[in-house]
Write a protein that holds these residues in place. Sequence first.
Motif, PDB file in Angstrom:
ATOM      1  N   LEU A 242     -24.642  29.653  20.869  1.00 30.61           N
ATOM      2  CA  LEU A 242     -24.908  30.845  20.065  1.00 30.61           C
ATOM      3  C   LEU A 242     -24.173  30.796  18.732  1.00 30.61           C
ATOM      4  O   LEU A 242     -24.722  31.150  17.687  1.00 30.61           O
ATOM      5  CB  LEU A 242     -24.495  32.103  20.843  1.00 30.61           C
ATOM      6  CG  LEU A 242     -25.336  32.441  22.074  1.00 30.61           C
ATOM      7  CD1 LEU A 242     -24.757  33.656  22.795  1.00 30.61           C
ATOM      8  CD2 LEU A 242     -26.790  32.706  21.689  1.00 30.61           C
ATOM      9  N   ALA A 243     -22.916  30.329  18.750  1.00 31.94           N
ATOM     10  CA  ALA A 243     -22.139  30.272  17.510  1.00 31.94           C
ATOM     11  C   ALA A 243     -22.654  29.178  16.581  1.00 31.94           C
ATOM     12  O   ALA A 243     -22.724  29.355  15.363  1.00 31.94           O
ATOM     13  CB  ALA A 243     -20.666  30.049  17.830  1.00 31.94           C
ATOM     14  N   THR A 244     -23.027  28.032  17.140  1.00 34.58           N
ATOM     15  CA  THR A 244     -23.539  26.939  16.321  1.00 34.58           C
ATOM     16  C   THR A 244     -24.846  27.319  15.645  1.00 34.58           C
ATOM     17  O   THR A 244     -25.100  26.951  14.493  1.00 34.58           O
ATOM     18  CB  THR A 244     -23.744  25.682  17.185  1.00 34.58           C
ATOM     19  OG1 THR A 244     -22.501  25.323  17.799  1.00 34.58           O
ATOM     20  CG2 THR A 244     -24.234  24.525  16.336  1.00 34.58           C
ATOM     21  N   LEU A 245     -25.678  28.090  16.339  1.00 31.00           N
ATOM     22  CA  LEU A 245     -26.959  28.528  15.785  1.00 31.00           C
ATOM     23  C   LEU A 245     -26.821  29.759  14.898  1.00 31.00           C
ATOM     24  O   LEU A 245     -27.814  30.245  14.363  1.00 31.00           O
ATOM     25  CB  LEU A 245     -27.938  28.813  16.923  1.00 31.00           C
ATOM     26  CG  LEU A 245     -28.298  27.597  17.802  1.00 31.00           C
ATOM     27  CD1 LEU A 245     -29.165  28.021  18.980  1.00 31.00           C
ATOM     28  CD2 LEU A 245     -29.010  26.532  16.982  1.00 31.00           C
ATOM     29  N   GLY A 246     -25.595  30.275  14.754  1.00 29.24           N
ATOM     30  CA  GLY A 246     -25.356  31.382  13.840  1.00 29.24           C
ATOM     31  C   GLY A 246     -25.571  32.756  14.422  1.00 29.24           C
ATOM     32  O   GLY A 246     -25.507  33.756  13.702  1.00 29.24           O
ATOM     33  N   VAL A 247     -25.800  32.853  15.734  1.00 26.12           N
ATOM     34  CA  VAL A 247     -26.010  34.162  16.368  1.00 26.12           C
ATOM     35  C   VAL A 247     -24.686  34.925  16.450  1.00 26.12           C
ATOM     36  O   VAL A 247     -24.638  36.145  16.273  1.00 26.12           O
ATOM     37  CB  VAL A 247     -26.621  33.992  17.781  1.00 26.12           C
ATOM     38  CG1 VAL A 247     -26.806  35.352  18.456  1.00 26.12           C
ATOM     39  CG2 VAL A 247     -27.950  33.255  17.694  1.00 26.12           C
ATOM     40  N   ILE A 248     -23.592  34.199  16.727  1.00 29.90           N
ATOM     41  CA  ILE A 248     -22.252  34.791  16.781  1.00 29.90           C
ATOM     42  C   ILE A 248     -21.400  34.114  15.716  1.00 29.90           C
ATOM     43  O   ILE A 248     -21.455  32.885  15.564  1.00 29.90           O
ATOM     44  CB  ILE A 248     -21.591  34.582  18.160  1.00 29.90           C
ATOM     45  CG1 ILE A 248     -22.421  35.215  19.268  1.00 29.90           C
ATOM     46  CG2 ILE A 248     -20.182  35.149  18.183  1.00 29.90           C
ATOM     47  CD1 ILE A 248     -21.896  34.917  20.661  1.00 29.90           C
ATOM     48  N   GLU A 249     -20.618  34.888  15.004  1.00 31.45           N
ATOM     49  CA  GLU A 249     -19.724  34.306  14.004  1.00 31.45           C
ATOM     50  C   GLU A 249     -18.450  35.127  13.918  1.00 31.45           C
ATOM     51  O   GLU A 249     -18.479  36.316  13.601  1.00 31.45           O
ATOM     52  CB  GLU A 249     -20.397  34.254  12.636  1.00 31.45           C
ATOM     53  CG  GLU A 249     -19.596  33.474  11.611  1.00 31.45           C
ATOM     54  CD  GLU A 249     -20.375  33.178  10.349  1.00 31.45           C
ATOM     55  OE1 GLU A 249     -19.767  32.706   9.377  1.00 31.45           O
ATOM     56  OE2 GLU A 249     -21.603  33.433  10.332  1.00 31.45           O
ATOM     57  N   LEU A 250     -17.325  34.480  14.266  1.00 23.54           N
ATOM     58  CA  LEU A 250     -16.017  35.134  14.217  1.00 23.54           C
ATOM     59  C   LEU A 250     -15.063  34.265  13.401  1.00 23.54           C
ATOM     60  O   LEU A 250     -15.206  33.040  13.370  1.00 23.54           O
ATOM     61  CB  LEU A 250     -15.449  35.321  15.636  1.00 23.54           C
ATOM     62  CG  LEU A 250     -16.177  36.319  16.550  1.00 23.54           C
ATOM     63  CD1 LEU A 250     -15.565  36.292  17.942  1.00 23.54           C
ATOM     64  CD2 LEU A 250     -16.122  37.720  15.977  1.00 23.54           C
ATOM     65  N   PRO A 251     -14.076  34.868  12.742  1.00 26.61           N
ATOM     66  CA  PRO A 251     -13.109  34.085  11.978  1.00 26.61           C
ATOM     67  C   PRO A 251     -12.386  33.073  12.859  1.00 26.61           C
ATOM     68  O   PRO A 251     -12.004  33.380  13.990  1.00 26.61           O
ATOM     69  CB  PRO A 251     -12.134  35.147  11.443  1.00 26.61           C
ATOM     70  CG  PRO A 251     -12.924  36.416  11.434  1.00 26.61           C
ATOM     71  CD  PRO A 251     -13.839  36.325  12.620  1.00 26.61           C
ATOM     72  N   SER A 252     -12.211  31.875  12.322  1.00 27.21           N
ATOM     73  CA  SER A 252     -11.557  30.802  13.075  1.00 27.21           C
ATOM     74  C   SER A 252     -10.162  31.210  13.538  1.00 27.21           C
ATOM     75  O   SER A 252      -9.739  30.863  14.639  1.00 27.21           O
ATOM     76  CB  SER A 252     -11.480  29.542  12.213  1.00 27.21           C
ATOM     77  OG  SER A 252     -10.729  28.539  12.832  1.00 27.21           O
ATOM     78  N   ARG A 253      -9.447  31.954  12.698  1.00 30.11           N
ATOM     79  CA  ARG A 253      -8.080  32.367  13.039  1.00 30.11           C
ATOM     80  C   ARG A 253      -8.069  33.241  14.288  1.00 30.11           C
ATOM     81  O   ARG A 253      -7.193  33.104  15.148  1.00 30.11           O
ATOM     82  CB  ARG A 253      -7.480  33.115  11.851  1.00 30.11           C
ATOM     83  CG  ARG A 253      -6.036  33.525  12.009  1.00 30.11           C
ATOM     84  CD  ARG A 253      -5.542  34.081  10.685  1.00 30.11           C
ATOM     85  NE  ARG A 253      -4.283  34.786  10.806  1.00 30.11           N
ATOM     86  CZ  ARG A 253      -3.704  35.447   9.813  1.00 30.11           C
ATOM     87  NH1 ARG A 253      -4.279  35.479   8.628  1.00 30.11           N
ATOM     88  NH2 ARG A 253      -2.562  36.069   9.986  1.00 30.11           N
TER      89      ARG A 253
END
Length: 380
Positions: A242-253
């Motif tokens: 989900l994150a790789t496909l851009g569905v979920i995106e959170l700050p790396s920190r």
Amino acid sequence: MLSRLVLCLLILAYTPILHAHKASDSYLTLKTAGERIDGRWDIALRDLDYAIGLDSDDNGEITWGEMRSRRNAVFDYARSHLSITGGNVPCPVQPGDYLIDTHTDGAYSVLTFTAACGAELSNITVNYSLLFDLDPQHRGLLRVEYGQATHTTVLSPTHDSQQIELSDVKPGAAFLQYLKEGVWHIWFGYDHILFLLSLLFPSVLIRLNRSWLPAEGFHPVLIEVIKIVTAFTVAHSLTLSLATLGVIELPSRWVESAIAASVVLAALNNVYPLISKKLWLVAFGFGLIHGLGFANVLKDLGLPKDMLILALLAFNLGVEAGQLAIVSVFLPAAFFLRRSWGYRRLLVDAGSVLIAMVALVWLAERSLNTQLVDWELLFK
């Protein structure tokens, strides 16, 4: 055998504690055309400050004026840790623009450069050693673009040179490439390994009357481990995709801090058990967070648009293969030693405390985005 197993654990914990701040990455992109290479190199300001010093007034803030005054020093330092050859011909690097950009984990210096190799390029070799003498966890994420093709790889102290053929990437080669990167990521992801070990320590034991007792049969232990590994796999595969496909995106920190916190909690649960049964639920819950960490690495590597699903599948399978290799080594040894005092006291109790201490340092440094202790100076 017991002493060797303890030694392996201590080495595993000792290695990251020398540089317990968030492992650093740089991003090196090379675009080739004819005999020319155009490069962009993003290096974290905190890493450059650690290596050569940027904060001249030591006020904890790096200004553009301080950056600009150190331009030549930054280029000289970076260039001394990178060499590119085309065939057997050196490609001298010529500095270009000097910029600032922001990544999810902070500010980065952007160095642009060109390299002329003097002949039409059919392959290039990249030798990379940035920060390896200061931070053995540092990684260089290399992306080489030529025509419509893209090659990506991770450069590390044990993999500091890479030869790249400038030709179309076949699906099979791309699959093997991302499979390998998945394996290497889990093997060098100390936080993921320590989290997994924290869950596996009690898998060969039974909690009874506030004490850990050895499990009787291997079959129930194996079933429990399969549940833990499967739950962790399903969870991180879900959020990785989900994150790789851009569905979920959170700050790396946030993600890296949460991963460190998961290691702390999993380790302390072995010492003061709140959950002694159905650890697969713990593995699933925290696996969702670890998947976001895997996704950050995969996105930084870059995914070929024409083989997106293939690359995602290969990286995921690589992570699982690396994980299963760890389990296959640990489980038989742990089952054999489960009745010994050393396993329960040294590994489960003392080992879990040690893991929690390491992860607490990670948590503090990642959440505060700083380095609390100069480990390099301390252990000289």
